[in-house]
Design an enzyme around this catalytic site. Structure first.
Site, PDB file in Angstrom:
ATOM      1  N   GLY A 150       0.828  -1.198   0.000  1.00  0.00           N
ATOM      2  CA  GLY A 150       0.000   0.000   0.000  1.00  0.00           C
ATOM      3  C   GLY A 150       0.864   1.250   0.000  1.00  0.00           C
ATOM      4  O   GLY A 150       0.551   2.241  -0.659  1.00  0.00           O
TER       5      GLY A 150
ATOM      6  N   ASN B  11      -6.559   5.393   9.576  1.00  0.00           N
ATOM      7  CA  ASN B  11      -6.082   4.159  10.192  1.00  0.00           C
ATOM      8  C   ASN B  11      -6.097   4.199  11.709  1.00  0.00           C
ATOM      9  O   ASN B  11      -6.178   3.167  12.352  1.00  0.00           O
ATOM     10  CB  ASN B  11      -4.677   3.834   9.694  1.00  0.00           C
ATOM     11  CG  ASN B  11      -3.749   5.019   9.773  1.00  0.00           C
ATOM     12  OD1 ASN B  11      -4.101   6.135   9.379  1.00  0.00           O
ATOM     13  ND2 ASN B  11      -2.550   4.815  10.282  1.00  0.00           N
TER      14      ASN B  11
ATOM     15  N   GLN C 297      -7.329   1.285   4.470  1.00  0.00           N
ATOM     16  CA  GLN C 297      -8.156   0.852   5.604  1.00  0.00           C
ATOM     17  C   GLN C 297      -9.613   0.646   5.199  1.00  0.00           C
ATOM     18  O   GLN C 297     -10.368   0.006   5.922  1.00  0.00           O
ATOM     19  CB  GLN C 297      -8.100   1.895   6.733  1.00  0.00           C
ATOM     20  CG  GLN C 297      -6.741   2.042   7.373  1.00  0.00           C
ATOM     21  CD  GLN C 297      -6.362   0.840   8.241  1.00  0.00           C
ATOM     22  OE1 GLN C 297      -7.213   0.090   8.705  1.00  0.00           O
ATOM     23  NE2 GLN C 297      -5.061   0.646   8.446  1.00  0.00           N
TER      24      GLN C 297
ATOM     25  N   SER D 131      -4.089  -2.393  -0.107  1.00  0.00           N
ATOM     26  CA  SER D 131      -3.079  -3.265   0.494  1.00  0.00           C
ATOM     27  C   SER D 131      -3.746  -4.560   0.956  1.00  0.00           C
ATOM     28  O   SER D 131      -4.708  -4.533   1.729  1.00  0.00           O
ATOM     29  CB  SER D 131      -2.447  -2.554   1.685  1.00  0.00           C
ATOM     30  OG  SER D 131      -1.599  -3.440   2.366  1.00  0.00           O
TER      31      SER D 131
ATOM     32  N   CYS E 190       5.742   6.786  22.860  1.00  0.00           N
ATOM     33  CA  CYS E 190       6.551   5.608  23.141  1.00  0.00           C
ATOM     34  C   CYS E 190       6.282   4.493  22.153  1.00  0.00           C
ATOM     35  O   CYS E 190       7.106   3.620  21.969  1.00  0.00           O
ATOM     36  CB  CYS E 190       6.282   5.105  24.556  1.00  0.00           C
ATOM     37  SG  CYS E 190       7.260   5.998  25.754  1.00  0.00           S
TER      38      CYS E 190
END
Lengths: 393, 147
Positions: free
Chosen positions: A73, A153, A181, A201, A327
């Site tokens: 994708g 997404n 998506q 994708s 993170c």
């Protein structure tokens, strides 16, 4: 560990469907012929590719000649954005996109900016929606491309693609949409929506990884990037990933065939989860539009806690999910999508995305709702921010 | 990506909580960066007899908080001040490069709490003025490859 994994991260990737795998397998061993070869096993591979192309075309109401297979994708997005930009730079150098695109489009646009193109990044509202009026206002005489994702997404928000497509068509500007998506979750008709380029994708709808496709409407001017042999009618060289292409074809056929039942089930799981989280856990915020969102997408911010800790604790309970915290993004900042919908950094750090798929059940949600409130409370009890709230200062 | 020791301290953190009437309190980081560490100390005869923490942050931030309390309990104030981000990370069998930043927080939270203790007890000397200054996200060393 033989503990059952409750997989709630289908926006990241999906398992390959067994019917898809069955169709792919012969092309690794028995039918290994190069599609460009003239002998029978070569011709068989060629035929398998063309059959898959027809299936993909049918799924989005395009012509088979308008479907080009790519390695992913991301490659489809890069090709669409950069290919149209370079091929049309004699007409203009302005591109319109949004601040919430996938990095494949966003970083391609940033690259183009470094090469003399001008890009307008349209802001979105608090639900992640772009308005067609904004698109219209952003159009300039030198605009050559509008690239706006079909569905986000992270927060799942579905954009008004048909209205934007109509504007683009009326103004004679190419319109690309990253539908990675959306495929398999939303019925898509490229003609009705006036879409000129659309990225796909396979691994997002139970197909294999490493294979994607770009729909390019007949007549669209676009430069090629992978030079070499004459594969994909000379527009994308390299020996075809035959098994992958076969898998993409089968997966998209199944996905579009079952779309109504699949959606009904996912929406039920989604709305139940949203309702229960809001009811059972205080200090939460639903990210993305309540209704105009992907059927299987749930995205919440939990105040006073950080997303990676939340994911690790869910993982210990066998639940796989994702987050937009810094993170987990590998950078200093939390997700650009969450910041774009106006979340302060500290709220964006505490986000959790759950994306449901065909194997999820109500029992999975029962389990999630048994664990999640406990985990959130446990992390909050450790948090100095929560302490302040409890004390009321 | 995390060592077993990090996961152990993350899933069973030691010394979480607060100390009533602490001798020193330090708070480092900010919510914008995604991590805050608050350290409470009980100090008797120059020895840290108890330490508790509260942390908002990722797995590494919670694990380093937990480990640093274990490292300083029973130590003298000066011994505690000699603990560095590296020693906290080593005690955890290492941290991923992108998470070394969290071990800085632990070191600074200890220093900040001790500074508070010294200030309260009139023990601050010249030059101690800024053992742990409040830093902004950008100043904190987040990634090894930045240097």
């Amino acid at each position: 560990m033989d503990k059952k994994i409750i997989y709630m991260d289908h926006s990241a990737t999906t398992p390959v469907d067994s019917q898809v795998l069955d169709e792919m397998l012969p092309y690794f061993t028995k039918n290994y012929g190069n599609p460009s070869s003239i002998y029978s096993i070569g011709r068989e591979s060629k035929k398998a590719i063309e059959d898959a192309r027809e299936r993909v075309a049918k799924a989005v109401f395009a012509q088979p000649r308008e479907i080009f297979f790519t390695g992913s994708g991301t490659e489809a997005d890069n090709w669409a954005v950069k290919g149209v930009a370079y091929s049309n730079k004699n007409k203009g150098n302005h591109i319109i996109t949004t601040t919430i695109e996938h990095h494949a489009v966003m970083h391609a646009c940033q690259y183009l900016e470094s090469d003399g193109f001008e890009v307008t990044y349209l802001p979105v509202d608090e639900n992640g929606l772009v308005s067609p009026e904004q698109v219209l206002e952003a159009i300039k005489p030198n605009t050559i491309l509008i690239s706006i994702m079909f569905a986000n997404n992270e927060i799942g928000t579905i954009q008004p693609i048909g209205e934007i497509g109509k504007i683009a068509r009326d103004k004679g500007i190419y319109f690309h949409t990253d539908a990675v998506q959306a495929i398999g979750n939303i019925p898509i008709n490229v003609s009705e929506l006036n879409v000129d380029l659309l990225s796909i994708s396979a691994h997002k709808f139970y197909g294999p990884k490493g294979i994607g496709a770009l729909y390019i409407r007949k007549g669209v001017k676009i430069t090629s990037f992978i030079h070499g042999g004459a594969q994909e009618r000379g527009r994308r060289a390299s020996t075809e990933n035959v098994a992958g292409i076969v898998g993409l074809g089968k997966a998209i056929e199944i996905a579009t065939l079952n779309i109504d039942d699949y959606n009904k089930k996912l929406i039920e799981l989604r709305d139940r989860t949203i309702f229960e989280i809001m009811k059972k856990i205080p200090f939460v915020r639903l990210n993305g539009h309540q209704h105009k969102r992907l059927p299987g997408n749930v995205n919440f911010s939990f105040e006073f806690i950080e997303g990676e800790s939340l994911l690790l604790m869910l993982d210990m309970k066998g639940i796989a999910a994702s987050s937009g915290s810094a993170c987990t993004s590998g950078s200093l900042d939390p997700s650009h999508v969450l910041l774009s919908i106006g979340l302060p950094h500290e709220i964006a750090h505490g986000s959790l995305r759950l994306s449901f798929g065909k194997d999820n059940t109500h029992e999975d949600i029962d389990q999630l709702m048994k664990e999640l409130p406990v985990i959130v409370e446990r992390l909050r009890e450790m948090s100095p921010l929560y302490e302040k709230v409890k004390r009321g200062n | 990506m995390y060592s077993e020791k990090v996961m152990d301290h993350f899933s069973n953190p030691r010394n979480v909580g607060e100390i009533v009437n602490p001798d020193g309190v330090g708070e480092i980081g900010n919510a914008k960066c995604g991590d805050i560490m608050k350290m409470y100390l009980k100090i008797e005869n120059n020895i840290i007899v108890d330490a508790k923490f509260k942390t908002f942050g990722c797995g590494a931030a919670i694990a380093t908080s937990s480990m640093s309390t274990e490292l300083i309990i029973g130590k003298t104030v000066d011994e505690a001040l000699s603990i560095t981000n590296k020693s906290v990370a080593e005690a955890l069998d290492g941290l991923p490069p992108a998470k070394m930043h969290c071990s800085n927080l632990a070191e600074e939270a200890i220093r900040s709490a001790i500074e508070d203790y010294k200030r309260k007890n009139g023990l601050l000397e010249d030059g101690d003025g800024c053992i742990a200054c409040g830093r902004r996200c950008d100043d904190i060393h987040h990634h090894e490859d930045e240097d």
